[in-house]
Scaffold this motif. Structure first.
Motif, PDB file in Angstrom:
ATOM      1  N   ASP A 144      46.848  18.883  16.972  1.00 25.57           N
ATOM      2  CA  ASP A 144      46.494  17.647  17.294  1.00 25.57           C
ATOM      3  C   ASP A 144      46.275  16.750  18.646  1.00 25.57           C
ATOM      4  N   HIS A 145      47.787  16.697  19.189  1.00 23.33           N
ATOM      5  CA  HIS A 145      48.029  15.939  20.357  1.00 23.33           C
ATOM      6  C   HIS A 145      48.002  17.018  22.077  1.00 23.33           C
ATOM      7  N   TRP A 146      48.175  18.365  20.724  1.00 25.91           N
ATOM      8  CA  TRP A 146      48.229  19.459  22.065  1.00 25.91           C
ATOM      9  C   TRP A 146      46.993  19.965  22.766  1.00 25.91           C
ATOM     10  N   VAL A 147      45.804  19.411  21.819  1.00 22.80           N
ATOM     11  CA  VAL A 147      44.565  20.685  21.799  1.00 22.80           C
ATOM     12  C   VAL A 147      43.446  19.506  22.988  1.00 22.80           C
ATOM     13  N   PRO A 148      43.319  17.792  23.276  1.00 26.65           N
ATOM     14  CA  PRO A 148      43.133  17.323  24.220  1.00 26.65           C
ATOM     15  C   PRO A 148      44.079  17.116  25.863  1.00 26.65           C
ATOM     16  N   LEU A 149      45.099  17.871  25.440  1.00 25.32           N
ATOM     17  CA  LEU A 149      46.347  17.088  26.228  1.00 25.32           C
ATOM     18  C   LEU A 149      45.913  18.995  27.468  1.00 25.32           C
ATOM     19  N   ALA A 150      45.712  19.822  27.080  1.00 24.18           N
ATOM     20  CA  ALA A 150      45.602  21.014  27.558  1.00 24.18           C
ATOM     21  C   ALA A 150      44.178  20.842  28.234  1.00 24.18           C
ATOM     22  N   LEU A 151      43.074  20.667  26.749  1.00 25.41           N
ATOM     23  CA  LEU A 151      42.136  20.063  27.595  1.00 25.41           C
ATOM     24  C   LEU A 151      42.169  20.152  28.981  1.00 25.41           C
ATOM     25  N   LEU A 152      42.632  18.830  29.482  1.00 25.99           N
ATOM     26  CA  LEU A 152      43.258  17.393  30.147  1.00 25.99           C
ATOM     27  C   LEU A 152      44.389  18.809  31.186  1.00 25.99           C
ATOM     28  N   LEU A 153      45.570  18.771  31.138  1.00 29.44           N
ATOM     29  CA  LEU A 153      45.829  20.214  32.155  1.00 29.44           C
ATOM     30  C   LEU A 153      44.838  20.963  32.454  1.00 29.44           C
ATOM     31  N   ASN A 154      43.898  21.556  31.453  1.00 32.87           N
ATOM     32  CA  ASN A 154      43.099  22.985  32.236  1.00 32.87           C
ATOM     33  C   ASN A 154      41.990  22.131  33.771  1.00 32.87           C
TER      34      ASN A 154
END
Length: 354
Positions: A307-317
């Motif tokens: 749940d923490h990773w999904v928005p972070l991956a969107l941010l990074l991408n």
């Protein structure tokens, strides 16, 4: 990966730093304490830190080659190599400047691997401690023209890394030739160590049947499976069940790929939290938010890490796209993939032990 502060001046310092850029103090990393500390050298040649004033330290022998900033407790007749470098079986001829530079690059990636392994409390026996399954590394340069190239891989606890993988241009060439969306030195380390921990934590343990239920039957002929994969590619619909196309080749490779992504995710989420990053896309709810005060290495439930990773991956991408770069994380976490990642999470936290 966390952030650190210099003990002398309070400046933010980073994992690979050897010197504080503000106060000029020597820095060293203490793996057992997960601390990057500023140092003062005493008359005996040992080093002490304000953080641990009663314990003298020495640097790993590989520090003299610019390949390590890790510390060892000073003791007569003690180890000369740190907790990570003691696993090196073979390094390239470093009297050649190009080899030295590439080995230094490899060591930086390997130290980030060991940061995660130590934080997770995983077994780290050397070949001397466990001749059959101890962990060892061979960093090999290609021989003169006409010889077979060095292949990165794992066999019974011995991980071989081709020195050419430290060359950005060569690694990108191989990535393109093999149709891979992602290829890094750290990725190699995390993938190959996954094979090592399958041997230690899954094979002939209570985890083997849950593994087979998720990843498939590891008793399938490995060589034949790879031949089929390279001849035909991944089956249709593979993104729904596997983290990468290569993961479809054999259950061992599926596990190693999943293991690597578990380490990618865990360490990146910790680094984001260390920087106080909050990722909440405009117009989205609280479900797409990264809590800055979050340690995934201590989290008991992988679903929370995801749940923490999904928005972070969107941010990074999207940050990468804004700079004209490819996506930093060109992968999708489907429910089936999250379940496999959860298996790895449970495994490293000892949930299958009896």
């Amino acid at each position: 990966m966390k952030l650190f502060n210099c003990d002398h001046c309070g400046n933010t310092i980073y994992f690979e730093n050897a010197v504080c850029e503000v106060c000029g103090h020597q820095l060293g990393y203490i793996p057992g304490k997960n601390a990057l500390v500023s140092l003062v050298q005493n008359d005996g040649g040992n080093w002490t830190s304000p953080a641990f004033p009663d314990q003298p330290y020495v640097f790993c022998t590989n520090a003299q080659h610019g390949a390590c900033n890790w510390l060892i407790e000073a003791a007569p007749g003690g180890d000369v190599f740190c907790a990570a470098c003691r696993h090196n079986e073979t390094i390239p001829p470093i009297e050649q400047p190009e080899n030295l530079s590439r080995w230094q690059t490899i060591e930086r990636a390997k130290k980030r691997l060991f940061y995660s392994l130590i934080e997770l409390g995983l077994p780290l026996q050397t070949r001397g401690e466990d001749p059959q399954h101890g962990l060892a590394f061979r960093f090999l340069a290609d021989e003169p023209a006409g010889s077979a190239p060095v292949m990165t891989g794992h066999e019974n606890g011995i991980i071989t890394i081709a020195l050419l993988e430290a060359d950005d241009a060569e690694r990108e060439k191989r990535r393109t030739q093999m149709g891979e969306p992602y290829r890094t030195l750290l990725g190699h380390f995390r993938h190959e160590i996954g094979h090592h921990y399958w041997d230690l934590l899954v094979d002939n343990t209570p985890a083997i049947e849950p593994f087979r239920a998720l990843f498939g039957d590891d008793r399938a002929d490995y060589g034949a499976a790879l031949q089929t994969y390279y001849a035909n590619g991944a089956p249709l619909g593979w993104p729904q069940t596997h983290i990468s196309a290569y993961a479809t080749s054999h259950p061992w490779e599926d596990f190693a790929e999943t293991w690597a992504h578990y380490l990618h995710i865990t360490d990146t989420v910790e680094m984001a939290a260390a920087f106080g990053v909050h990722a909440r896309p405009k117009g989205q709810g609280e479900s797409l938010a990264v809590d800055a005060d979050f340690n995934p290495y201590r989290q008991q439930d992988f679903a929370t890490i995801a749940d923490h990773w999904v928005p972070l991956a969107l941010l990074l991408n999207n940050l990468n796209r804004a700079m004209g770069h490819p996506d930093a994380y060109p992968f999708v976490l489907t429910p089936a993939v999250v379940e496999k990642l959860g298996f790895v999470h449970d495994l490293v936290h000892g949930r299958f032990a009896q």
